[in-house]
Design a protein around this motif. Sequence first.
Motif, short mmCIF file in Angstrom:
data_model
loop_
_atom_site.label_atom_id
_atom_site.label_comp_id
_atom_site.label_asym_id
_atom_site.label_seq_id
_atom_site.Cartn_x
_atom_site.Cartn_y
_atom_site.Cartn_z
N MET A 185 50.13 115.44 -65.88
CA MET A 185 49.43 114.84 -64.89
C MET A 185 48.08 114.55 -65.09
N TRP A 186 47.46 113.45 -64.89
CA TRP A 186 46.18 113.10 -65.31
C TRP A 186 45.12 113.36 -63.83
N ILE A 187 44.21 114.08 -64.37
CA ILE A 187 43.16 114.55 -63.26
C ILE A 187 41.84 114.11 -63.61
N SER A 188 41.44 113.00 -63.08
CA SER A 188 40.00 112.59 -63.46
C SER A 188 38.78 113.60 -63.17
N THR A 189 37.97 113.91 -63.93
CA THR A 189 36.92 114.81 -63.72
C THR A 189 35.82 113.83 -63.17
N TYR A 190 35.93 112.69 -62.77
CA TYR A 190 34.86 112.07 -62.06
C TYR A 190 34.88 112.10 -60.61
N SER A 191 34.17 112.70 -59.99
CA SER A 191 34.04 112.70 -58.64
C SER A 191 33.34 111.90 -58.03
N PRO A 192 33.80 110.84 -57.23
CA PRO A 192 32.91 109.69 -56.62
C PRO A 192 31.59 109.89 -56.26
N THR A 193 31.63 110.45 -55.00
CA THR A 193 30.62 110.47 -53.94
C THR A 193 29.07 110.26 -54.48
N HIS A 194 28.56 111.37 -55.13
CA HIS A 194 27.10 111.16 -55.38
C HIS A 194 26.84 110.11 -56.55
N MET A 195 27.92 110.17 -57.61
CA MET A 195 27.79 109.25 -58.59
C MET A 195 27.71 107.85 -58.01
N THR A 196 28.70 107.42 -57.41
CA THR A 196 28.81 105.98 -56.90
C THR A 196 27.68 105.61 -56.01
N ALA A 197 27.15 106.45 -55.44
CA ALA A 197 25.95 106.23 -54.43
C ALA A 197 24.75 105.79 -55.33
N LEU A 198 24.75 106.32 -56.49
CA LEU A 198 23.78 106.10 -57.39
C LEU A 198 23.87 104.67 -58.09
N THR A 199 25.33 104.48 -58.66
CA THR A 199 25.54 103.40 -59.65
C THR A 199 25.45 102.20 -58.74
N GLU A 200 25.94 102.33 -57.44
CA GLU A 200 26.04 101.11 -56.49
C GLU A 200 24.74 100.92 -56.16
N PHE A 201 23.80 101.78 -55.98
CA PHE A 201 22.51 101.51 -55.64
C PHE A 201 21.73 100.63 -56.90
N PHE A 202 22.10 101.04 -58.11
CA PHE A 202 21.59 100.35 -59.50
C PHE A 202 21.97 98.97 -59.41
N LYS A 203 23.30 98.94 -59.01
CA LYS A 203 24.31 97.59 -59.16
C LYS A 203 23.21 96.59 -58.19
N ILE A 204 22.72 97.06 -57.23
CA ILE A 204 21.86 96.09 -56.31
C ILE A 204 20.68 95.56 -56.91
N LEU A 205 20.16 96.68 -57.54
CA LEU A 205 18.81 96.34 -58.33
C LEU A 205 18.67 95.51 -59.42
N THR A 206 20.18 95.43 -59.92
CA THR A 206 19.96 94.50 -61.52
C THR A 206 19.64 93.17 -61.22
N ASP A 207 19.69 92.82 -59.88
CA ASP A 207 19.47 91.06 -59.84
C ASP A 207 17.88 91.17 -59.47
N PRO A 208 17.23 90.43 -60.39
CA PRO A 208 15.71 90.19 -60.18
C PRO A 208 15.51 89.46 -58.77
N THR A 209 16.35 88.82 -58.10
CA THR A 209 15.89 87.97 -56.92
C THR A 209 15.98 89.07 -55.93
N ARG A 210 17.10 89.99 -55.94
CA ARG A 210 17.15 91.06 -54.89
C ARG A 210 16.11 92.04 -54.84
N LEU A 211 15.73 92.19 -56.07
CA LEU A 211 14.46 93.31 -56.46
C LEU A 211 13.37 92.85 -55.80
#
Lengths: 122, 122
Positions: A1-27
């Motif tokens: 049984m595969w158990i991911s060691t990646y627990s979303p909450t805090h990480m995705t808050a970061l990566t989703e925020f960074f995704k927003i900042l990748t576009d120069p127009t948005r920034l």
Amino acid sequence: MWISTYSPTHMTALTEFFKILTDPTRLRCLMLLASHPELCVCELCYALQLPQSKISRHLAILKLHKLVSQKRIDQWTFYRLNPHLTHWQHNILQLCLSQANSQLQRDQQRLHTMPHRPLCQL
Amino acid sequence: MWISTYSPTHMTALTEFFKILTDPTRLRCLMLLASHPELCVCELCYALQLPQSKISRHLAILKLHKLVSQKRIDQWTFYRLNPHLTHWQHNILQLCLSQANSQLQRDQQRLHTMPHRPLCQL
DNA sequence: GGTGAATATGTGGATATCCACATATGTTAA
DNA sequence: TTAACATATGTGGATATCCACATATTCACC
């Protein structure tokens, strides 16, 4: 049984925020909004010299992720930076402001030459 | 004649950096590398429980953008955080470390249970 | 030379992102 | 009601990203 060691909450808050900042127009929009109480779409279009549909769409993304709020006054839609950003979001935005300060200044200068600017802060 | 008001240098430095941080695998690698002098690919695979090709590919991207450096020792390739990150890059990474500290701790705990870890810091 | 471990990379497919252009919606004023 | 302005969104196409899987490379050791 595969158990991911990646627990979303805090990480995705970061990566989703960074995704927003990748576009120069948005920034650029975010940086301008961080430097003014509120701005409408046409002001951002003028400051950034970009087509209205492009600005509106990126603002919709910023609103969807609760980085900005929206207020309709007459024909204008004024956008405002969400004052309840987390500390780390605020800190990252401040780092952007100082790192890309030259861009912000250019965009602000252009904004100040805009004729017939709608009234802010009604 | 169309003149863009968007001057790349500082802005793209920011947006390109954010692009790198949008991927959780890359961010987890970076956080682990920020917390250890150096780590090899198989250590990162074990800590993150992800396939080797995936880890290697993301490390290649980190190296391409000069966020990490690489050193081959015997059969292992050890990766190291680039000590010459800019201030703002360093600051953003530190914010990630504290915001996603729980994820880092989980990855580190897993790493410490790895059998036959290769010798670091030769 | 052959084997196995560690690592890197080629490849195709699924998905996401971004854009320009057209069009729809909403508001004001004549 | 119509016109004009500000804004939002539908749409298709170009491009980028990510992944799993297979395969290549490099090295140590026998």
